[in-house]
Design a protein around this motif. Structure first.
Motif, PDB file in Angstrom:
ATOM      1  N   ILE A 122       0.991  -1.104  -0.013  1.00 45.84           N
ATOM      2  CA  ILE A 122      -0.009   0.124  -0.011  1.00 45.84           C
ATOM      3  C   ILE A 122       0.747   1.426   0.065  1.00 45.84           C
ATOM      4  CG2 ILE A 122      -1.625   1.290   1.447  1.00 45.84           C
ATOM      5  CD1 ILE A 122      -2.779  -1.580   2.214  1.00 45.84           C
ATOM      6  N   LEU A 123       2.020   1.245   0.884  1.00 49.90           N
ATOM      7  CA  LEU A 123       2.941   2.251   0.512  1.00 49.90           C
ATOM      8  C   LEU A 123       3.407   2.809  -0.680  1.00 49.90           C
ATOM      9  CD1 LEU A 123       4.606   4.660   2.225  1.00 49.90           C
ATOM     10  CD2 LEU A 123       6.319   2.688   2.583  1.00 49.90           C
ATOM     11  N   LEU A 124       3.721   1.417  -1.311  1.00 49.20           N
ATOM     12  CA  LEU A 124       4.293   1.572  -2.686  1.00 49.20           C
ATOM     13  C   LEU A 124       2.998   2.396  -3.717  1.00 49.20           C
ATOM     14  CD1 LEU A 124       6.216  -1.711  -3.309  1.00 49.20           C
ATOM     15  CD2 LEU A 124       7.053   0.528  -3.240  1.00 49.20           C
ATOM     16  N   PHE A 125       1.801   2.039  -3.366  1.00 51.73           N
ATOM     17  CA  PHE A 125       0.788   2.430  -4.278  1.00 51.73           C
ATOM     18  C   PHE A 125       0.483   4.143  -3.905  1.00 51.73           C
ATOM     19  CE2 PHE A 125      -1.404  -1.841  -4.669  1.00 51.73           C
ATOM     20  CZ  PHE A 125      -0.747  -2.207  -5.546  1.00 51.73           C
ATOM     21  N   ILE A 126       0.844   4.130  -2.630  1.00 54.88           N
ATOM     22  CA  ILE A 126       0.606   5.816  -2.314  1.00 54.88           C
ATOM     23  C   ILE A 126       1.752   6.493  -2.729  1.00 54.88           C
ATOM     24  CG2 ILE A 126       0.923   7.302  -0.167  1.00 54.88           C
ATOM     25  CD1 ILE A 126      -0.292   5.129   1.297  1.00 54.88           C
ATOM     26  N   VAL A 127       2.918   5.910  -2.980  1.00 53.34           N
ATOM     27  CA  VAL A 127       4.096   6.629  -3.540  1.00 53.34           C
ATOM     28  C   VAL A 127       3.876   6.878  -5.032  1.00 53.34           C
ATOM     29  CG1 VAL A 127       6.570   6.767  -4.145  1.00 53.34           C
ATOM     30  CG2 VAL A 127       5.867   6.100  -1.773  1.00 53.34           C
TER      31      VAL A 127
END
Length: 163
Positions: free
Chosen positions: A13-18
């Motif tokens: 999810i952090l990768l998607f946010i970035v």
């Protein structure tokens, strides 16, 4: 969900946010962060949901992301009377702007880049150049909206397959 799965999902999810941050800061390669999220899901959990058609559809979305970016910028500038120089100036401004003026540089950069390119290379008057600079900002905002929708579709498709 155990603790490791929670950590894995947090990373994905952090990768998607970035990836979404990359929409307003073009120096961040959004597509790579989306793909990293998909690949890490496969590594952490399982690649089974990702048949060939998943990669084909995501690949088409990626092409659409690049085309949308270029076309929105080009239409915004052309609609206001700009040229290829204005498009290049705007593109350079999008990349350089956030480094020179954090946060607002993402809007001011393409504006100044398009104006400068039209003034220098096409010898336009200042009023025309400002109008073209405004078109570059409209194009950039349109591009961000379009790419946001495409990235949301990519992530929704991912979640439909893995849930």
């Amino acid at each position: 969900m155990n603790q490791m799965e929670l950590i894995y999902w947090s990373i994905i999810i952090l990768l998607f946010i970035v990836a979404f941050v990359g929409l307003v800061y073009p120096i961040v390669p959004s597509v790579l962060f989306l793909l990293a999220g998909f690949l890490l899901y496969g590594v952490f959990f399982n690649f089974h949901p990702f048949q060939w058609y998943f990669w084909l559809i995501q690949g088409l979305f990626i092409v659409l992301l690049f085309v949308a970016d270029y076309i929105a910028n080009m239409i915004g500038i052309k609609k206001y009377g700009g040229s290829k120089a204005g498009i290049w100036g705007s593109t350079i401004g999008i990349i350089v702007g956030p480094f020179v003026i954090p946060f607002l540089g993402i809007l001011i950069g393409p504006f100044i880049g398009a104006i400068g390119a039209e003034l220098i290379f096409n010898k336009r008057n200042f009023t025309e150049s400002i109008k073209i600079g405004f078109g570059s900002v409209i194009g950039f905002i349109s591009s961000v909206i379009t790419k946001t929708i495409i990235q949301i579709l990519m992530i929704v498709y991912f979640f439909i397959l893995v849930m």
